[in-house]
Motif scaffolding. Structure first.
Motif, PDB file in Angstrom:
ATOM      1  N   ALA A  15       0.833  -1.208   0.000  1.00 38.92           N
ATOM      2  CA  ALA A  15       0.000   0.000   0.000  1.00 38.92           C
ATOM      3  C   ALA A  15       0.866   1.256   0.000  1.00 38.92           C
ATOM      4  CB  ALA A  15      -0.940  -0.005   1.206  1.00 38.92           C
ATOM      5  N   ARG A  16       1.927   1.262   0.803  1.00 38.83           N
ATOM      6  CA  ARG A  16       2.827   2.430   0.835  1.00 38.83           C
ATOM      7  C   ARG A  16       3.450   2.688  -0.537  1.00 38.83           C
ATOM      8  NH1 ARG A  16       6.148   4.172   5.655  1.00 38.83           N
ATOM      9  NH2 ARG A  16       4.880   3.640   7.456  1.00 38.83           N
ATOM     10  N   LEU A  17       3.862   1.620  -1.195  1.00 40.68           N
ATOM     11  CA  LEU A  17       4.473   1.767  -2.516  1.00 40.68           C
ATOM     12  C   LEU A  17       3.463   2.315  -3.520  1.00 40.68           C
ATOM     13  CD1 LEU A  17       6.591  -1.506  -2.596  1.00 40.68           C
ATOM     14  CD2 LEU A  17       7.501   0.831  -2.598  1.00 40.68           C
ATOM     15  N   VAL A  18       2.247   1.805  -3.482  1.00 39.23           N
ATOM     16  CA  VAL A  18       1.209   2.279  -4.403  1.00 39.23           C
ATOM     17  C   VAL A  18       0.881   3.747  -4.128  1.00 39.23           C
ATOM     18  CG1 VAL A  18      -1.222   2.010  -5.082  1.00 39.23           C
ATOM     19  CG2 VAL A  18       0.229  -0.015  -4.799  1.00 39.23           C
ATOM     20  N   ASN A  19       0.836   4.130  -2.857  1.00 38.37           N
ATOM     21  CA  ASN A  19       0.480   5.498  -2.480  1.00 38.37           C
ATOM     22  C   ASN A  19       1.622   6.500  -2.636  1.00 38.37           C
ATOM     23  OD1 ASN A  19      -2.162   4.826  -1.788  1.00 38.37           O
ATOM     24  ND2 ASN A  19      -1.589   4.307   0.305  1.00 38.37           N
ATOM     25  N   ALA A  20       2.839   6.026  -2.797  1.00 37.22           N
ATOM     26  CA  ALA A  20       3.999   6.919  -2.874  1.00 37.22           C
ATOM     27  C   ALA A  20       3.961   7.770  -4.141  1.00 37.22           C
ATOM     28  CB  ALA A  20       5.290   6.103  -2.842  1.00 37.22           C
ATOM     29  N   ASP A  21       4.425   8.986  -4.007  1.00 35.82           N
ATOM     30  CA  ASP A  21       4.555   9.883  -5.148  1.00 35.82           C
ATOM     31  C   ASP A  21       5.503   9.229  -6.154  1.00 35.82           C
ATOM     32  OD1 ASP A  21       5.576  11.892  -6.910  1.00 35.82           O
ATOM     33  OD2 ASP A  21       4.954  13.422  -5.479  1.00 35.82           O
ATOM     34  N   ARG A  55       1.031  -2.845 -11.010  1.00 35.27           N
ATOM     35  CA  ARG A  55       0.292  -4.113 -10.905  1.00 35.27           C
ATOM     36  C   ARG A  55      -0.301  -4.286  -9.515  1.00 35.27           C
ATOM     37  NH1 ARG A  55       2.469  -8.551 -13.499  1.00 35.27           N
ATOM     38  NH2 ARG A  55       0.506  -9.548 -12.993  1.00 35.27           N
ATOM     39  N   LEU A  56       0.450  -3.882  -8.481  1.00 36.34           N
ATOM     40  CA  LEU A  56      -0.073  -3.961  -7.113  1.00 36.34           C
ATOM     41  C   LEU A  56      -1.299  -3.066  -6.955  1.00 36.34           C
ATOM     42  CD1 LEU A  56       3.206  -3.803  -4.961  1.00 36.34           C
ATOM     43  CD2 LEU A  56       1.831  -5.831  -5.504  1.00 36.34           C
ATOM     44  N   ALA A  57      -1.273  -1.900  -7.605  1.00 34.52           N
ATOM     45  CA  ALA A  57      -2.405  -0.965  -7.505  1.00 34.52           C
ATOM     46  C   ALA A  57      -3.698  -1.624  -7.981  1.00 34.52           C
ATOM     47  CB  ALA A  57      -2.112   0.297  -8.310  1.00 34.52           C
ATOM     48  N   GLU A  58      -3.602  -2.464  -8.999  1.00 35.91           N
ATOM     49  CA  GLU A  58      -4.791  -3.161  -9.514  1.00 35.91           C
ATOM     50  C   GLU A  58      -5.389  -4.102  -8.476  1.00 35.91           C
ATOM     51  OE1 GLU A  58      -3.394  -5.098 -13.043  1.00 35.91           O
ATOM     52  OE2 GLU A  58      -2.924  -3.206 -14.041  1.00 35.91           O
ATOM     53  N   VAL A  59      -4.538  -4.672  -7.628  1.00 35.85           N
ATOM     54  CA  VAL A  59      -5.023  -5.594  -6.592  1.00 35.85           C
ATOM     55  C   VAL A  59      -5.936  -4.863  -5.613  1.00 35.85           C
ATOM     56  CG1 VAL A  59      -4.324  -7.063  -4.646  1.00 35.85           C
ATOM     57  CG2 VAL A  59      -3.032  -7.124  -6.781  1.00 35.85           C
ATOM     58  N   PHE A  60      -5.596  -3.615  -5.296  1.00 42.88           N
ATOM     59  CA  PHE A  60      -6.388  -2.859  -4.332  1.00 42.88           C
ATOM     60  C   PHE A  60      -7.759  -2.475  -4.886  1.00 42.88           C
ATOM     61  CE2 PHE A  60      -2.208  -2.551  -2.500  1.00 42.88           C
ATOM     62  CZ  PHE A  60      -2.465  -2.631  -1.144  1.00 42.88           C
ATOM     63  N   CYS A 117      -6.113 -14.326   1.569  1.00 44.85           N
ATOM     64  CA  CYS A 117      -6.588 -15.620   2.082  1.00 44.85           C
ATOM     65  C   CYS A 117      -7.210 -15.476   3.471  1.00 44.85           C
ATOM     66  CB  CYS A 117      -5.451 -16.634   2.115  1.00 44.85           C
ATOM     67  SG  CYS A 117      -4.924 -17.156   0.471  1.00 44.85           S
ATOM     68  N   GLU A 118      -6.681 -14.547   4.255  1.00 46.50           N
ATOM     69  CA  GLU A 118      -7.194 -14.325   5.599  1.00 46.50           C
ATOM     70  C   GLU A 118      -8.520 -13.565   5.565  1.00 46.50           C
ATOM     71  OE1 GLU A 118      -5.469 -12.336   9.636  1.00 46.50           O
ATOM     72  OE2 GLU A 118      -4.072 -13.363   8.303  1.00 46.50           O
ATOM     73  N   ASP A 119      -8.583 -12.489   4.774  1.00 44.75           N
ATOM     74  CA  ASP A 119      -9.799 -11.683   4.674  1.00 44.75           C
ATOM     75  C   ASP A 119      -9.669 -10.716   3.509  1.00 44.75           C
ATOM     76  OD1 ASP A 119     -12.078 -10.151   4.940  1.00 44.75           O
ATOM     77  OD2 ASP A 119     -11.780  -9.725   7.063  1.00 44.75           O
ATOM     78  N   PRO A 120     -10.180 -11.068   2.336  1.00 48.44           N
ATOM     79  CA  PRO A 120     -10.002 -10.223   1.148  1.00 48.44           C
ATOM     80  C   PRO A 120     -10.640  -8.839   1.267  1.00 48.44           C
ATOM     81  CG  PRO A 120     -11.495 -12.051   0.686  1.00 48.44           C
ATOM     82  CD  PRO A 120     -10.924 -12.285   2.049  1.00 48.44           C
ATOM     83  N   GLN A 121     -11.592  -8.670   2.168  1.00 49.48           N
ATOM     84  CA  GLN A 121     -12.247  -7.372   2.339  1.00 49.48           C
ATOM     85  C   GLN A 121     -11.327  -6.333   2.979  1.00 49.48           C
ATOM     86  OE1 GLN A 121     -15.262  -6.987   0.905  1.00 49.48           O
ATOM     87  NE2 GLN A 121     -14.897  -9.108   0.308  1.00 49.48           N
ATOM     88  N   ARG A 122     -10.185  -6.748   3.477  1.00 48.76           N
ATOM     89  CA  ARG A 122      -9.261  -5.831   4.146  1.00 48.76           C
ATOM     90  C   ARG A 122      -8.273  -5.171   3.193  1.00 48.76           C
ATOM     91  NH1 ARG A 122      -9.519  -5.699   9.681  1.00 48.76           N
ATOM     92  NH2 ARG A 122     -10.920  -7.231  10.573  1.00 48.76           N
ATOM     93  N   ILE A 123      -8.390  -5.466   1.915  1.00 52.01           N
ATOM     94  CA  ILE A 123      -7.582  -4.830   0.884  1.00 52.01           C
ATOM     95  C   ILE A 123      -8.495  -3.809   0.211  1.00 52.01           C
ATOM     96  CG2 ILE A 123      -6.335  -5.175  -1.280  1.00 52.01           C
ATOM     97  CD1 ILE A 123      -5.856  -8.088  -0.366  1.00 52.01           C
ATOM     98  N   GLY A 124      -8.161  -2.521   0.303  1.00 50.49           N
ATOM     99  CA  GLY A 124      -9.107  -1.553  -0.232  1.00 50.49           C
ATOM    100  C   GLY A 124      -8.524  -0.277  -0.785  1.00 50.49           C
ATOM    101  N   ARG A 125      -9.407   0.466  -1.425  1.00 49.56           N
ATOM    102  CA  ARG A 125      -9.117   1.797  -1.963  1.00 49.56           C
ATOM    103  C   ARG A 125     -10.151   2.737  -1.376  1.00 49.56           C
ATOM    104  NH1 ARG A 125      -6.056   3.693  -6.161  1.00 49.56           N
ATOM    105  NH2 ARG A 125      -5.643   1.621  -6.985  1.00 49.56           N
ATOM    106  N   VAL A 133      -6.084   6.846  -2.806  1.00 44.78           N
ATOM    107  CA  VAL A 133      -5.260   6.206  -1.786  1.00 44.78           C
ATOM    108  C   VAL A 133      -5.765   4.786  -1.507  1.00 44.78           C
ATOM    109  CG1 VAL A 133      -4.533   6.337   0.635  1.00 44.78           C
ATOM    110  CG2 VAL A 133      -4.616   8.400  -0.757  1.00 44.78           C
ATOM    111  N   VAL A 134      -4.815   3.853  -1.395  1.00 48.83           N
ATOM    112  CA  VAL A 134      -5.143   2.469  -1.054  1.00 48.83           C
ATOM    113  C   VAL A 134      -4.764   2.213   0.395  1.00 48.83           C
ATOM    114  CG1 VAL A 134      -4.795   1.706  -3.440  1.00 48.83           C
ATOM    115  CG2 VAL A 134      -2.923   1.506  -1.804  1.00 48.83           C
ATOM    116  N   PHE A 135      -5.327   1.157   0.974  1.00 51.69           N
ATOM    117  CA  PHE A 135      -5.034   0.860   2.374  1.00 51.69           C
ATOM    118  C   PHE A 135      -5.224  -0.614   2.672  1.00 51.69           C
ATOM    119  CE2 PHE A 135      -9.475   2.152   2.087  1.00 51.69           C
ATOM    120  CZ  PHE A 135     -10.133   1.106   2.726  1.00 51.69           C
ATOM    121  N   VAL A 136      -4.643  -1.019   3.788  1.00 50.05           N
ATOM    122  CA  VAL A 136      -4.860  -2.331   4.369  1.00 50.05           C
ATOM    123  C   VAL A 136      -5.679  -2.070   5.631  1.00 50.05           C
ATOM    124  CG1 VAL A 136      -3.759  -4.303   5.501  1.00 50.05           C
ATOM    125  CG2 VAL A 136      -2.753  -3.322   3.433  1.00 50.05           C
TER     126      VAL A 136
END
Length: 166
Positions: A15-21, A55-60, A117-125, A133-136
């Motif tokens: 998330a930090r990498l995706v949110n970084a300038d 690519r990580l940004a797409e996951v969020f 796998c633990e809880d997919p709802q905890r990956i968000g934008r 901004v994305v977050f965990v």
């Protein structure tokens, strides 16, 4: 909520990498996140890591099993137990001597996969229109919708004003 190191810390690094300038030095982002051991990144590795971040940004946006499996397959992931720096035994997904970009890719892919796998709802934008901004979600109830109280307040105040004017 308590996550294992890959589901929590590694996903939060993603998330930090995706949110970084995009202009920020990636090594500075990694260092600020406490990612150790740091190595170096040449121009080609930095460019490759920037593509990875996209690519990580797409996951969020909408995490899925095929998407995360594709990320995992692209890494040089070879899980093993490490005991460096006086830390207790813990899993690594890339060798400590691997180039920094390869280690970051394996770490973030494994982290997002473990969290999914633990809880997919905890990956968000952030749900506020215009905020990217994305977050965990580490909240106790796992119902987080916004990146910050500021974005949440903006949406709720706007909703309130709209209701009052109607």
């Amino acid at each position: 909520m308590h996550f294992n190191p890959y589901g929590g810390t590694a996903a939060e690094l993603a998330a930090r990498l995706v949110n970084a300038d995009p202009e920020t030095d990636l090594l500075e982002v990694l260092d600020a996140a406490g990612y150790k051991p740091l190595g170096s990144l040449d121009a080609e590795q930095a460019a490759d890591l920037r593509r990875w971040i996209a690519r990580l940004a797409e996951v969020f946006d909408a995490p899925s099993v095929p998407q995360l499996n594709a990320l995992l397959a692209e890494t040089t992931s070879r899980p093993y137990i490490s005991t460096h720096d006086g830390r207790p035994p813990h899993l690594h997904y890339a060798h400590e001597d691997a180039p920094t970009d390869e280690r970051v890719k394996a770490y973030t892919a494994a982290g997002l996969a473990a969290l999914f796998c633990e809880d997919p709802q905890r990956i968000g934008r952030c749900a506020r229109q215009g905020c990217a901004v994305v977050f965990v979600d580490t909240s106790r109830n796992g119902r987080r919708r916004f990146c910050s109280p500021r974005c949440s307040n903006r949406v709720h105040v706007a909703d309130h004003r709209m209701r009052r004017s109607a």
